[in-house]
Design an enzyme around this catalytic site. Structure first.
Site, PDB file in Angstrom:
ATOM      1  N   ALA A 195       8.370   3.275   0.849  1.00 30.02           N
ATOM      2  CA  ALA A 195       9.103   4.607   0.649  1.00 30.02           C
ATOM      3  C   ALA A 195      10.688   4.220   0.609  1.00 30.02           C
ATOM      4  CB  ALA A 195       8.861   5.008   2.055  1.00 30.02           C
TER       5      ALA A 195
ATOM      6  N   VAL B   5       0.746  -1.180   0.093  1.00 31.14           N
ATOM      7  CA  VAL B   5      -0.188   0.014   0.003  1.00 31.14           C
ATOM      8  C   VAL B   5       1.008   1.306   0.020  1.00 31.14           C
ATOM      9  CG1 VAL B   5      -1.744  -1.147   1.251  1.00 31.14           C
ATOM     10  CG2 VAL B   5      -0.007  -0.146   2.509  1.00 31.14           C
TER      11      VAL B   5
ATOM     12  N   LYS C 212       4.875  -3.165   8.089  1.00 28.46           N
ATOM     13  CA  LYS C 212       6.083  -2.369   7.448  1.00 28.46           C
ATOM     14  C   LYS C 212       7.220  -3.227   7.744  1.00 28.46           C
ATOM     15  CE  LYS C 212       8.210   2.269   8.163  1.00 28.46           C
ATOM     16  NZ  LYS C 212       8.137   3.574   8.941  1.00 28.46           N
TER      17      LYS C 212
ATOM     18  N   ILE D  78      12.890   3.750   2.825  1.00 32.27           N
ATOM     19  CA  ILE D  78      13.565   2.716   3.780  1.00 32.27           C
ATOM     20  C   ILE D  78      12.774   1.307   3.715  1.00 32.27           C
ATOM     21  CG2 ILE D  78      13.602   2.502   6.484  1.00 32.27           C
ATOM     22  CD1 ILE D  78      14.716   5.196   6.522  1.00 32.27           C
ATOM     23  N   ALA D  79      11.550   1.591   3.771  1.00 33.21           N
ATOM     24  CA  ALA D  79      10.656   0.388   3.953  1.00 33.21           C
ATOM     25  C   ALA D  79       9.211   0.470   3.196  1.00 33.21           C
ATOM     26  CB  ALA D  79      10.031   0.243   5.443  1.00 33.21           C
ATOM     27  N   GLN D  80       8.531  -0.693   2.947  1.00 30.10           N
ATOM     28  CA  GLN D  80       7.268  -0.538   2.499  1.00 30.10           C
ATOM     29  C   GLN D  80       6.126  -1.523   3.149  1.00 30.10           C
ATOM     30  OE1 GLN D  80       8.787  -2.729  -1.055  1.00 30.10           O
ATOM     31  NE2 GLN D  80       7.255  -4.335  -1.085  1.00 30.10           N
ATOM     32  N   VAL D  81       4.943  -0.967   3.116  1.00 27.42           N
ATOM     33  CA  VAL D  81       3.825  -1.410   4.057  1.00 27.42           C
ATOM     34  C   VAL D  81       2.979  -2.086   3.207  1.00 27.42           C
ATOM     35  CG1 VAL D  81       1.899  -0.621   5.487  1.00 27.42           C
ATOM     36  CG2 VAL D  81       4.275   0.735   5.237  1.00 27.42           C
TER      37      VAL D  81
ATOM     38  N   ASP E  65       7.430  13.992  11.229  1.00 26.85           N
ATOM     39  CA  ASP E  65       7.321  13.618   9.843  1.00 26.85           C
ATOM     40  C   ASP E  65       5.681  13.861   9.322  1.00 26.85           C
ATOM     41  OD1 ASP E  65       8.076  13.147   7.441  1.00 26.85           O
ATOM     42  OD2 ASP E  65       8.024  10.812   7.845  1.00 26.85           O
TER      43      ASP E  65
END
Length: 522
Positions: free
Chosen positions: A131, A128, A150, A133-136, A285
């Site tokens: 980014a 969904v 995440k 650094i990570a993905q969700v 953020d």
């Protein structure tokens, strides 16, 4: 340790990307940029076709994850990169193409040491969000609860370590040039970036930050933090409650849901001020992709990788500065800058107060819709150079977040302004923290704390100087001149050899006399 040649090659490679986006032109035209840096920029852009309008955000996006984070940090520094580039960098989207799910599965299973099917009943292979650094991914727990998972990108820690090492190398060489480059403290900027990203690269820290913010905002109506699934969270995987609300960026969706947008904007500003000024711990953020609005108007925040923290004294100074600028009390604002040692003592309070007036007065008397926190920060940065003000790294996140929140609030309600909403809140907080009752309470707390520490202090003194025992004191003994001092050092050379010589002669005479007497006796 990476060699200088590798760092230079990396910088030239990144410089070519910046050149293709026209992002080096501003440095070359900056009269304060060191000549050595300008020469490197000319080398990097040699032969490159530059667009008419620089696209700083696009350049950092193309360079990669660490550059995206660096760009976000530089967006808070118009004094370093200029006002235009800083505004452009605020549009930087922290997103990259997603990683294949097979690699995500490998990370999850490797970090938990068991098959994915034992951790989640199901998980959507399409992310969904992806980014730097990570993905969700959306998933369902074995007991049927919807969650967001995440997962760190594979190899991201190693990539960040390599890139940040080059940033540190470049910042150290830039700061060594002295002058303006040293005043802007690029090494401190990179150190902050490194600290922020190291926190983001440990998802347990993010979970802990979310939990801490939830505790700090407990009881604040209209704001909440998703619950953490601690059993499904580790350093590489973070599992939280799924938020199915409307994104704050979806203005039309918020209107269709019947939300009062001006009221929502007001609530957003107040919740930020509550975190930053009242708690000293804030979500740093707060872009529109990280905020949701539930059906009852509750704001839900996600993504707690970057958090800001300010100690109480700095918050008191900050509140007084904000209130002083809104009320025109420039003298008090100047005094605070000197008390906080933001301005070197060889400058005068009066001159600095006049410079602040030049920033504040153009904003006074204007309609609220024309006032801006970003405009105020730009004005303050403009006078830092004249008064040799070193950059305060601990305030960078706050400055960035203030501009972000103002942008979000203005999108919800174009007529709102941070000054209009924040002034009553800040005034009330200052009254609570600096009023007579607060001063008396602080003094009582401090003095009572000192009294309570006295017994422990006395005990430590007794341990250092214990009482004398029951035996009688030793009578004074005669002084004896020692060849060696008590600490093992020799006596001064003036009598050193004399003592040895006399001792040898006397010892020899005594031995001969004893031998002669013994022989006569036999």
């Amino acid at each position: 340790m990476t060699g200088s040649t590798t760092h230079i090659l990396r910088l030239l490679k990144w410089g070519r990307v910046l050149a293709r986006h026209g992002a080096l032109r501003g440095i070359e035209n900056d009269r304060n940029a060191p000549a050595q840096v300008k020469r490197l920029c000319r080398i990097a852009r040699f032969g490159a076709r530059q667009p008419a309008e620089p696209d700083y955000a696009g350049a950092f996006q193309e360079i990669g994850p660490a550059a995206i984070k660096l760009g976000q940090a530089l967006a808070t520094r118009p004094d370093l990169v200029g006002e235009g580039p800083a505004r452009n960098l605020l549009t930087l989207q922290d997103s990259l193409p997603p990683v294949a799910f097979s690699e995500i599965r490998r990370v999850i299973e490797g970090s938990f040491g068991r098959p994915l099917e034992q951790i989640f009943a199901s998980i959507d292979e399409n992310p969904v969000g992806a980014a730097s650094i990570a993905q969700v991914h959306r998933a369902v727990t074995p007991d049927g609860r919807d969650v967001a998972v995440k997962v760190l990108r594979p190899g991201i820690r190693e990539q960040f370590a390599r890139d940040v090492e080059t940033y540190e190398w470049a910042a150290a060489h830039l700061e060594a040039l002295g002058g303006e480059a040293a005043r802007l403290r690029p090494r401190a900027v990179v150190a902050n970036l490194k600290r922020w990203t190291l926190r983001e690269l440990d998802l347990r820290r993010e979970a802990a930050s979310a939990s801490e913010l939830a505790d700090a905002m407990h009881g604040i109506h209209g704001y909440r933090v998703p619950g953490i699934e601690w059993d499904r969270t580790n350093g590489q995987v973070l599992t939280v409650e799924w938020i199915g609300a409307t994104k704050m960026s979806d203005i039309e969706g918020l209107r269709a849901a019947g939300h009062d947008l001006p009221r929502l904007a007001h609530k957003l500003v107040i919740t930020f001020l509550t975190q930053a000024i009242s708690s000293g711990f804030f979500h740093a953020d707060m872009h529109q992709g990280n905020l949701f609005v539930e059906a009852d108007g509750t704001i839900v925040a996600i993504d707690f990788g970057i958090m800001g923290r300010i100690n109480r004294q700095a918050r008191l100074w900050l509140a007084e500065i904000l209130y002083g600028l809104t009320t025109g009390n420039y003298r008090r604002v100047a005094e605070i800058h000197f008390e906080a040692q933001y301005v070197p003592s060889y400058h005068t309070v009066e001159e600095f107060a006049t410079a602040l007036r030049a920033v504040g007065e153009p904003m006074r008397g204007k309609p609220v819709s024309e006032l801006s926190v970003g405009q105020m920060l730009d004005g303050l940065f403009a006078i830092t150079r004249d008064f040799d003000m070193a950059v305060q790294p601990h305030l960078l996140l706050l400055q960035k977040t203030m501009v972000m929140v103002e942008g979000l609030a203005t999108a919800l309600d174009p007529g709102i302004n941070m000054w209009d909403v924040s002034a009553p809140f800040v005034k009330s907080w200052i009254r609570d923290e600096l009023g007579p009752e607060a001063v008396i309470a602080d003094r009582l707390r401090e003095d009572l704390g000192t009294l309570f520490r006295l017994p422990a202090l006395v005990r430590r003194i007794e341990e250092k100087f214990p009482p004398k025992g029951g035996a009688p004191e030793q009578a004074p003994l005669p002084d004896v001149d020692l060849i060696w001092s008590p600490n093992g050092e020799r006596k001064p050379e003036s009598n050193h050899w004399v003592g040895y010589g006399l001792a040898a002669i006397l010892g020899g005479v005594a031995a001969c006399a004893l031998t002669y007497w013994t022989l006569l006796g036999h």
